[in-house]
Write a protein that holds these residues in place. Structure first.
Motif, PDB file in Angstrom:
ATOM      1  N   THR A 149       1.245   0.403 -14.527  1.00 21.96           N
ATOM      2  CA  THR A 149       0.698  -0.370 -13.421  1.00 21.96           C
ATOM      3  C   THR A 149      -0.507  -1.174 -13.887  1.00 21.96           C
ATOM      4  O   THR A 149      -1.290  -0.704 -14.718  1.00 21.96           O
ATOM      5  CB  THR A 149       0.289   0.560 -12.255  1.00 21.96           C
ATOM      6  OG1 THR A 149       1.426   1.329 -11.860  1.00 21.96           O
ATOM      7  CG2 THR A 149      -0.215  -0.228 -11.060  1.00 21.96           C
ATOM      8  N   PRO A 164      -1.457  -4.145  -6.591  1.00 23.93           N
ATOM      9  CA  PRO A 164      -1.157  -3.675  -7.944  1.00 23.93           C
ATOM     10  C   PRO A 164       0.145  -4.273  -8.461  1.00 23.93           C
ATOM     11  O   PRO A 164       1.008  -4.686  -7.681  1.00 23.93           O
ATOM     12  CB  PRO A 164      -1.064  -2.159  -7.784  1.00 23.93           C
ATOM     13  CG  PRO A 164      -0.671  -1.966  -6.362  1.00 23.93           C
ATOM     14  CD  PRO A 164      -1.332  -3.075  -5.589  1.00 23.93           C
ATOM     15  N   GLY A 223      -4.793  -0.042  -5.136  1.00 27.27           N
ATOM     16  CA  GLY A 223      -3.456   0.526  -5.233  1.00 27.27           C
ATOM     17  C   GLY A 223      -3.452   2.000  -4.897  1.00 27.27           C
ATOM     18  O   GLY A 223      -4.488   2.667  -4.931  1.00 27.27           O
ATOM     19  N   TYR A 262      -3.917  -3.070 -12.327  1.00 28.85           N
ATOM     20  CA  TYR A 262      -4.768  -3.076 -11.136  1.00 28.85           C
ATOM     21  C   TYR A 262      -5.721  -4.264 -11.185  1.00 28.85           C
ATOM     22  O   TYR A 262      -6.437  -4.455 -12.176  1.00 28.85           O
ATOM     23  CB  TYR A 262      -5.572  -1.776 -11.049  1.00 28.85           C
ATOM     24  CG  TYR A 262      -4.704  -0.550 -10.935  1.00 28.85           C
ATOM     25  CD1 TYR A 262      -4.196  -0.155  -9.705  1.00 28.85           C
ATOM     26  CD2 TYR A 262      -4.380   0.209 -12.065  1.00 28.85           C
ATOM     27  CE1 TYR A 262      -3.389   0.971  -9.591  1.00 28.85           C
ATOM     28  CE2 TYR A 262      -3.576   1.333 -11.962  1.00 28.85           C
ATOM     29  CZ  TYR A 262      -3.081   1.716 -10.724  1.00 28.85           C
ATOM     30  OH  TYR A 262      -2.283   2.822 -10.622  1.00 28.85           O
ATOM     31  N   GLN A 284       0.826  -1.211   0.000  1.00 33.17           N
ATOM     32  CA  GLN A 284       0.000   0.000   0.000  1.00 33.17           C
ATOM     33  C   GLN A 284       0.861   1.262   0.000  1.00 33.17           C
ATOM     34  O   GLN A 284       0.365   2.359  -0.260  1.00 33.17           O
ATOM     35  CB  GLN A 284      -0.971   0.011   1.182  1.00 33.17           C
ATOM     36  CG  GLN A 284      -0.349   0.142   2.565  1.00 33.17           C
ATOM     37  CD  GLN A 284      -0.089  -1.210   3.196  1.00 33.17           C
ATOM     38  OE1 GLN A 284       0.414  -2.139   2.556  1.00 33.17           O
ATOM     39  NE2 GLN A 284      -0.437  -1.345   4.472  1.00 33.17           N
TER      40      GLN A 284
END
Length: 298
Positions: A245, A170, A88, A247, A35
């Motif tokens: 990224t 993520p 994320g 998700y 996180q």
């Protein structure tokens, strides 16, 4: 006399051993939790609020208070806000001044327990330090570059932050050439104390927009979160390679519905590969990301 020589010898040996110990990279796991692995997104100030709102509308979550700060070692000013979603964390920057080099090229910020030691360890495992540690309004930062040109920010807070745990982790999506992949993987694994979850030399090319081909995909897990290293020849159709990224969500179709309602465009997909339903989207302001959910398909 003999005892004196022995004493001097022992003192010299101890000093030499101490020097060696301090010269070695710290063998610590500097990661705090996924996180605190924040994707860095730079948008124009006029797109800032719309982008933040679209992220929350797509994934849910909350935001910190927006402010204007200096987050670089040289003079600059940027709007800044943290978006804390269940899928994320995103650090959003909207610079009101020109962006000092090399900021804007780093993909993520990793919270570490000890910045100086983490930078030393990154160097020891093959990273170049592009920006040496500097003070920011709430702690310290540095920027490192791994083999293959992968830029990451390492950061430390004076007061340890406390973000809610994520529902899904993520995935940093790192595209590399075959020449640089091994060097990056070896160095990052040693630095992060991570492990290879899978190494597929014949992953489906559907994942990179080339359905007729295969490519190498390496998945890594560490205290910093998840990472996918995508080893390609660089012959990538747009928008593949632009997403930083990935998700994970519970239901891709539902999430895409929320995203479209918030002004997000679907650039590629949905596709099914490696038991994932996935799509690549573009948020208002230009940020490109992959979104996926678990699929019963192939």
């Amino acid at each position: 006399m003999k005892q004196l020589r022995m004493k001097r010898f022992l003192m010299t040996a101890i000093a030499a051993l101490t020097a060696i110990v301090y010269a070695l990279p710290a063998d610590s796991n500097f990661g705090v939790g996924p996180q605190y692995d924040t994707t860095h997104v730079y948008v124009r100030p006029e797109d800032f609020d719309k982008f933040v709102a679209s992220l929350v509308a797509t994934f849910g979550g909350t935001t910190t208070k927006q402010g204007v700060f200096t987050v670089t070692p040289t003079p600059s000013q940027t709007m800044s806000q943290l978006v804390l979603t269940p899928a994320g964390t995103v650090s959003v920057f909207g610079f009101k001044t020109p962006i000092p080099y090399p900021f804007g090229d780093e993909r993520t910020g990793y919270l570490v327990t000890d910045l100086a030691a983490a930078v030393h360890a990154a160097q020891a495992h093959g990273a170049d330090v592009l920006v040496t540690p500097f003070n920011d309004p709430i702690g310290k930062d540095a920027v490192v570059q791994w083999p293959g040109g992968v830029n990451m920010q390492l950061y430390w807070h004076t007061t340890p932050p406390s973000y809610p745990a994520l529902k899904t982790i993520p995935e940093n999506r790192v595209y590399l050439s075959a020449d640089r992949a091994s060097g990056f993987i070896h160095g990052f694994l040693a630095f992060s104390h991570g492990k290879v979850v899978s190494d597929d030399a014949h992953a489906s090319g559907v994942e990179i927009g080339r359905a007729a081909d295969t490519y190498r995909r390496v998945r890594i897990s560490s205290a910093f979160g998840a990472m996918a290293v995508l080893v390609t020849d660089g012959h990538l159709p747009y928008p593949y390679g632009r997403e930083m990224t990935g998700y994970e969500v519970a239901n891709l179709a539902d999430t895409l519905g929320n995203a479209k309602a918030a002004g997000v465009s679907v650039l590629a997909g949905p596709n099914i590969a490696d038991k994932r339903d996935s799509a690549i989207v573009q948020f208002p302001g230009g940020y490109i990301a992959e979104i996926h959910s678990t699929s019963a398909g192939k």
